[in-house]
Scaffold this active site. Sequence first.
Site, PDB file in Angstrom:
ATOM      1  N   GLY A  24       1.440  -4.090  -0.530  1.00 20.51           N
ATOM      2  CA  GLY A  24       1.457  -2.922  -1.410  1.00 20.51           C
ATOM      3  C   GLY A  24       2.772  -2.809  -2.140  1.00 20.51           C
ATOM      4  N   GLY A  25       2.912  -1.739  -2.889  1.00 19.69           N
ATOM      5  CA  GLY A  25       4.119  -1.555  -3.676  1.00 19.69           C
ATOM      6  C   GLY A  25       5.360  -1.363  -2.842  1.00 19.69           C
ATOM      7  CE  LYS A  47       4.004  -0.088   3.436  1.00 23.69           C
ATOM      8  NZ  LYS A  47       3.260   1.028   2.840  1.00 23.69           N
ATOM      9  CG  ASP A  91       1.057   6.612  -1.891  1.00 25.54           C
ATOM     10  OD1 ASP A  91       0.464   6.754  -2.974  1.00 25.54           O
ATOM     11  OD2 ASP A  91       1.412   5.503  -1.454  1.00 25.54           O
TER      12      ASP A  91
END
Length: 480
Positions: A162-163, A182, A282
């Site tokens: 992801g970003g 992550k 988000d």
Amino acid sequence: MQVWVDYDGEQKRVDVTMAPLRMAKPSRPLLSTAYDLSTVLTDVARVGFSSATGSFNSRHYVLGWSFAMDGPAPAIDIAKLPKLPRFGPKHRAKLAEIIPPVATAAVILAVGAIAVLLVRRRLRYTEVREDWEVEFGPHRFSYKDLFNATEGFKNKNLLGVGGFGRVYKGVLPVSKMEIAVKKVSHDSKQGMKEFIAEVVSIGRLQHRNLVQLLGYCRRKGELLLVYEYMSNGSLDKHLYGGDQNHDMPILNWDQRFRIIKGIASGLLYLHEEWEKVIIHRDIKASNVLLDNDMEGRLGDFGLARLYDHGTDPHTTHVVGTIGYLAPELGRSSKATPLSDVFAFGMFVLEVTCGQRPIRQSSNGDQLLLVDWVVEHWHHGSLTDTVDARLHGSYNIDEASLALKIGLLCSHPLSSVRPSMRQVSKYLSGDIPVPELAPTHRSFESLALMQNEGFDSYVMSYPSSMVTMTTMSSPSGEVIT
């Protein structure tokens, strides 16, 4: 070598014959001379041997000999001859000279190799630790454990990109617990203490519709967030994965509606029921993960912000995902629970319609999902927007309710949006959804920025790139 010395007393002749060992005596002597030995020898004489090599150093040895008079000397038994003495220094003496330097060099090399391995091992697992992190100890994982759990963060364990980073599946070495790690890059120490404090605070959240954040780890320019692993992956893969992967079944309506209600319950807990107010910032399909029972769990709290109940949130730079950002963020840069409600509304429309919030048309124009749904509502065909892949197999009342909630939550005017407590009551049927006239003007979407040159997942929403459209609120106030 074997040498024969013969003296013939009658002919007064001395013959010297030489041949290699084990060879018969040659017939022709090497040296033959006439000499009367009676003039040299006395009645009693001693026989011996001597040799000379001139200026060269050499050693000569007589290993055996035989002597006879008035006849040939008896043959020498070669098998009984002693071995030649070893010339030069003894073998042990050589070893004594060689072994110490070789052993010393070997020890130096071994110590050097061990030192290099230890340094490399230390560098591989080195972490960033500061004194203030002591209070967060129970929530900190060692990098070594996370490295081993993910097999060195190999690509075969990569769950997604992801970003804000890459997510890897792992299994903790001792507990055998499955985790998702992550890796988030961070270049500045500014605010890191506050951020870690928030991570630890979020780690205390306990709700069936939230992915459990287990802790963190810091290493060089990386921050690693550790979550519990969700076996069925992210919701967006189930919504859109079927387009590329025919083996992935389409989510049925019951599953979708249960996921919508679950995420609403999780957001209500974040906004109102926990000890602090948490704004997720988000909310989107890719951040909703599905557990073994296909229950939706909101995850990825990397952008979340906390503040006390009864206080106003601070203004920050705007982050989020294009298509889910509330219009007022471009004006005030202040994330609030109502900006989360906007993102939730877009999420509900996305799950119900099976389409992304922003799509590209064939001619390159941006098509906004909310505009498309409003247009159908305006023409009295709201349920025509339900995902066509369901082939009409859905509860019409529930689908209509979801679409109306989605439009209400994603209303451009934050004052019109409901709270998550109201949304939960709408979904449970405790209170009806307020009727809003489906006019284009009241639901006119704000123009969104072009996404060329930006990250397709997560990006800032700079106010300089937002075109604000004039709208009238129910009270008549003009908002620009």
